[in-house]
Design a protein around this motif. Structure first.
Motif, PDB file in Angstrom:
ATOM      1  N   UNK A 133       0.865  -1.180   0.000  1.00  0.00           N
ATOM      2  CA  UNK A 133       0.000   0.000   0.000  1.00  0.00           C
ATOM      3  C   UNK A 133       0.899   1.227   0.000  1.00  0.00           C
ATOM      4  N   UNK A 134       1.126   1.772  -1.190  1.00  0.00           N
ATOM      5  CA  UNK A 134       2.037   2.899  -1.312  1.00  0.00           C
ATOM      6  C   UNK A 134       3.455   2.486  -0.969  1.00  0.00           C
ATOM      7  N   UNK A 135       4.060   3.177  -0.020  1.00  0.00           N
ATOM      8  CA  UNK A 135       5.447   2.882   0.369  1.00  0.00           C
ATOM      9  C   UNK A 135       5.523   1.901   1.527  1.00  0.00           C
ATOM     10  N   UNK A 136       4.380   1.360   1.932  1.00  0.00           N
ATOM     11  CA  UNK A 136       4.354   0.442   3.075  1.00  0.00           C
ATOM     12  C   UNK A 136       4.036  -0.976   2.594  1.00  0.00           C
ATOM     13  N   UNK A 137       4.936  -1.900   2.913  1.00  0.00           N
ATOM     14  CA  UNK A 137       4.787  -3.306   2.527  1.00  0.00           C
ATOM     15  C   UNK A 137       4.626  -4.126   3.802  1.00  0.00           C
ATOM     16  N   UNK A 138       3.674  -5.037   3.822  1.00  0.00           N
ATOM     17  CA  UNK A 138       3.509  -5.937   4.961  1.00  0.00           C
ATOM     18  C   UNK A 138       3.339  -7.359   4.448  1.00  0.00           C
ATOM     19  N   UNK A 139       3.813  -8.325   5.224  1.00  0.00           N
ATOM     20  CA  UNK A 139       3.697  -9.715   4.779  1.00  0.00           C
ATOM     21  C   UNK A 139       3.130 -10.587   5.879  1.00  0.00           C
ATOM     22  N   UNK A 140       2.686 -11.757   5.477  1.00  0.00           N
ATOM     23  CA  UNK A 140       2.251 -12.770   6.432  1.00  0.00           C
ATOM     24  C   UNK A 140       3.478 -13.327   7.145  1.00  0.00           C
ATOM     25  N   UNK A 141       3.280 -14.399   7.909  1.00  0.00           N
ATOM     26  CA  UNK A 141       4.370 -14.895   8.729  1.00  0.00           C
ATOM     27  C   UNK A 141       5.254 -15.921   8.050  1.00  0.00           C
ATOM     28  N   UNK A 142       6.279 -16.317   8.790  1.00  0.00           N
ATOM     29  CA  UNK A 142       7.209 -17.364   8.382  1.00  0.00           C
ATOM     30  C   UNK A 142       7.803 -17.097   6.999  1.00  0.00           C
ATOM     31  N   UNK A 143       7.653 -18.034   6.065  1.00  0.00           N
ATOM     32  CA  UNK A 143       8.321 -17.914   4.768  1.00  0.00           C
ATOM     33  C   UNK A 143       7.747 -16.826   3.878  1.00  0.00           C
ATOM     34  N   UNK A 144       6.619 -16.219   4.257  1.00  0.00           N
ATOM     35  CA  UNK A 144       6.063 -15.137   3.438  1.00  0.00           C
ATOM     36  C   UNK A 144       7.013 -13.950   3.359  1.00  0.00           C
ATOM     37  N   UNK A 145       7.909 -13.824   4.338  1.00  0.00           N
ATOM     38  CA  UNK A 145       8.903 -12.752   4.275  1.00  0.00           C
ATOM     39  C   UNK A 145       9.834 -12.905   3.088  1.00  0.00           C
ATOM     40  N   UNK A 146      10.094 -14.156   2.686  1.00  0.00           N
ATOM     41  CA  UNK A 146      10.917 -14.394   1.497  1.00  0.00           C
ATOM     42  C   UNK A 146      10.180 -13.932   0.255  1.00  0.00           C
ATOM     43  N   UNK A 147       8.871 -14.195   0.192  1.00  0.00           N
ATOM     44  CA  UNK A 147       8.076 -13.723  -0.945  1.00  0.00           C
ATOM     45  C   UNK A 147       8.082 -12.202  -1.007  1.00  0.00           C
ATOM     46  N   UNK A 148       7.982 -11.561   0.151  1.00  0.00           N
ATOM     47  CA  UNK A 148       8.028 -10.103   0.202  1.00  0.00           C
ATOM     48  C   UNK A 148       9.361  -9.586  -0.340  1.00  0.00           C
ATOM     49  N   UNK A 149      10.455 -10.189   0.118  1.00  0.00           N
ATOM     50  CA  UNK A 149      11.785  -9.752  -0.326  1.00  0.00           C
ATOM     51  C   UNK A 149      11.968  -9.974  -1.828  1.00  0.00           C
ATOM     52  N   UNK A 150      11.496 -11.126  -2.339  1.00  0.00           N
ATOM     53  CA  UNK A 150      11.598 -11.389  -3.775  1.00  0.00           C
ATOM     54  C   UNK A 150      10.772 -10.381  -4.579  1.00  0.00           C
ATOM     55  N   UNK A 151       9.623  -9.990  -4.037  1.00  0.00           N
ATOM     56  CA  UNK A 151       8.812  -8.978  -4.716  1.00  0.00           C
ATOM     57  C   UNK A 151       9.534  -7.639  -4.750  1.00  0.00           C
ATOM     58  N   UNK A 152      10.264  -7.317  -3.687  1.00  0.00           N
ATOM     59  CA  UNK A 152      11.043  -6.081  -3.671  1.00  0.00           C
ATOM     60  C   UNK A 152      12.153  -6.124  -4.704  1.00  0.00           C
ATOM     61  N   UNK A 153      12.838  -7.269  -4.782  1.00  0.00           N
ATOM     62  CA  UNK A 153      13.902  -7.417  -5.789  1.00  0.00           C
ATOM     63  C   UNK A 153      13.326  -7.306  -7.196  1.00  0.00           C
ATOM     64  N   UNK A 154      12.169  -7.933  -7.423  1.00  0.00           N
ATOM     65  CA  UNK A 154      11.527  -7.822  -8.739  1.00  0.00           C
ATOM     66  C   UNK A 154      11.165  -6.380  -9.041  1.00  0.00           C
ATOM     67  N   UNK A 155      10.693  -5.665  -8.023  1.00  0.00           N
ATOM     68  CA  UNK A 155      10.340  -4.265  -8.187  1.00  0.00           C
ATOM     69  C   UNK A 155      11.562  -3.413  -8.528  1.00  0.00           C
ATOM     70  N   UNK A 156      12.708  -3.753  -7.919  1.00  0.00           N
ATOM     71  CA  UNK A 156      13.931  -2.968  -8.111  1.00  0.00           C
ATOM     72  C   UNK A 156      14.703  -3.358  -9.365  1.00  0.00           C
ATOM     73  N   UNK A 157      14.785  -4.668  -9.627  1.00  0.00           N
ATOM     74  CA  UNK A 157      15.720  -5.163 -10.633  1.00  0.00           C
ATOM     75  C   UNK A 157      15.077  -5.988 -11.742  1.00  0.00           C
TER      76      UNK A 157
END
Length: 300
Positions: A133-157
């Motif tokens: 939501x805008x500049x704020x990203x939130x994820x579910x628990x456990x391995x969902x943090x990896x999905x969040x990080x991969x989405x950030x990398x996809x967004x950046x690179x």
């Protein structure tokens, strides 16, 4: 588990052959911090350094006291960083700091209702892998943090780098943010091989009618015996279970493929788009088209 997101950024830099990301683990005072899993994590103090991305890890929101310095750091990060994020119950920090008011957010399903009741200004989406939501990203628990990080990398690179990092880490390419935190097969925990074989057959043959008689034959039981045993082991009827498997398969296809809604309905056994739309609205509160829109890659 929240710290498992860090290697995503490290491997992205390795794939690029340059230090695109630098990751630091911070705490209020610095030094060793004991994790809930046991190992001690070395950290640096918050300091005055400004970061591009600040991610808040989770803890037990029922036990953890949120210090005024931590909340102040969250507010300062929101004002200075390009984006802020949380993994699992880390969003309780953002919510307590007032950074989620009026925003969409998600967290581990165990704490979703607690987050909503404590912070009614947050629009909690309790069955999402992650929410942007805008500049704020939130994820579910456990391995969902990896999905969040991969989405950030996809967004950046871009998607190619994110896909390569996922392969390096031996995980599936990131799950779409709109994907459910729950798996129908995990929840349909059959105790006997006969019922489990019927469930496996159903998942592999969703385009077929999958009547009780058909599934009973796979389980080598009479239809009456099968229905009784199925409900006793899974807590629901065969018809309801098949619909849940179809919904899960259709949702994944909506998020990951370019098939039309009509094609997906046929391949997952809904017969036509109208029946699939009705099932989606009952189960998820929104039609297939909305699920597909929510799963689109985030933009900068």
């Amino acid at each position: 588990m929240a710290l498992a997101a860090q290697p995503v950024f490290s491997f992205a830099s390795l794939k690029l052959g340059e230090p695109f990301y630098e990751t630091l683990t911070l705490s209020e005072h610095g030094g060793p911090v004991a994790s809930t899993g046991g190992p001690t994590v070395m950290t640096e103090s918050f300091g005055e350094r400004i970061f591009d991305t600040v991610i808040f890890a989770g803890g037990d929101p029922n036990l953890t006291h949120l210090s005024s310095a931590l909340l102040a750091y969250a507010r300062r990060s929101a004002a200075t960083a390009r984006r802020i994020a949380s993994i699992c119950t880390g969003d309780f920090v953002l919510a307590e700091a007032g950074l989620l008011d009026g925003r969409r957010a998600t967290t581990h399903w165990t704490y979703a209702r607690t987050l909503g009741s404590r912070h009614p200004g947050v629009r909690v989406e309790e069955d999402r892998i992650y929410v942007v939501d805008g500049s704020v990203w939130t994820s579910a628990g456990m391995t969902a943090g990896i999905d969040l990080a991969l989405a950030m990398v996809e967004n950046d690179l871009g998607p190619d780098v994110a896909r390569t990092v996922a392969q390096t880490l031996l995980v599936y390419h990131r799950r779409a943010g709109g994907q459910s935190q729950h798996s129908a097969l995990l929840e349909l925990d059959a105790k006997s091989d006969r019922i489990q074989s019927a469930l496996t057959y159903a998942r592999r043959n969703l385009a077929q009618p999958l009547s009780v008689e058909q599934l009973a034959e796979v389980a080598r039981l009479s239809p009456r015996q099968f229905s009784r045993a199925f409900r006793a082991e899974t807590g629901q009827s065969p018809a309801k279970a098949v619909e849940r498997l179809r919904l899960e398969a259709a949702r994944l296809m909506l998020e990951r493929s370019r098939h039309t809604v009509e094609q997906i309905a046929q391949q997952t056994g809904f017969s036509d788009a109208r029946r699939m739309r009705e099932a989606f609205t009952r189960a998820f509160g929104q039609p297939p088209q909305a699920i597909r829109r929510n799963a689109r890659p985030v933009s900068a």
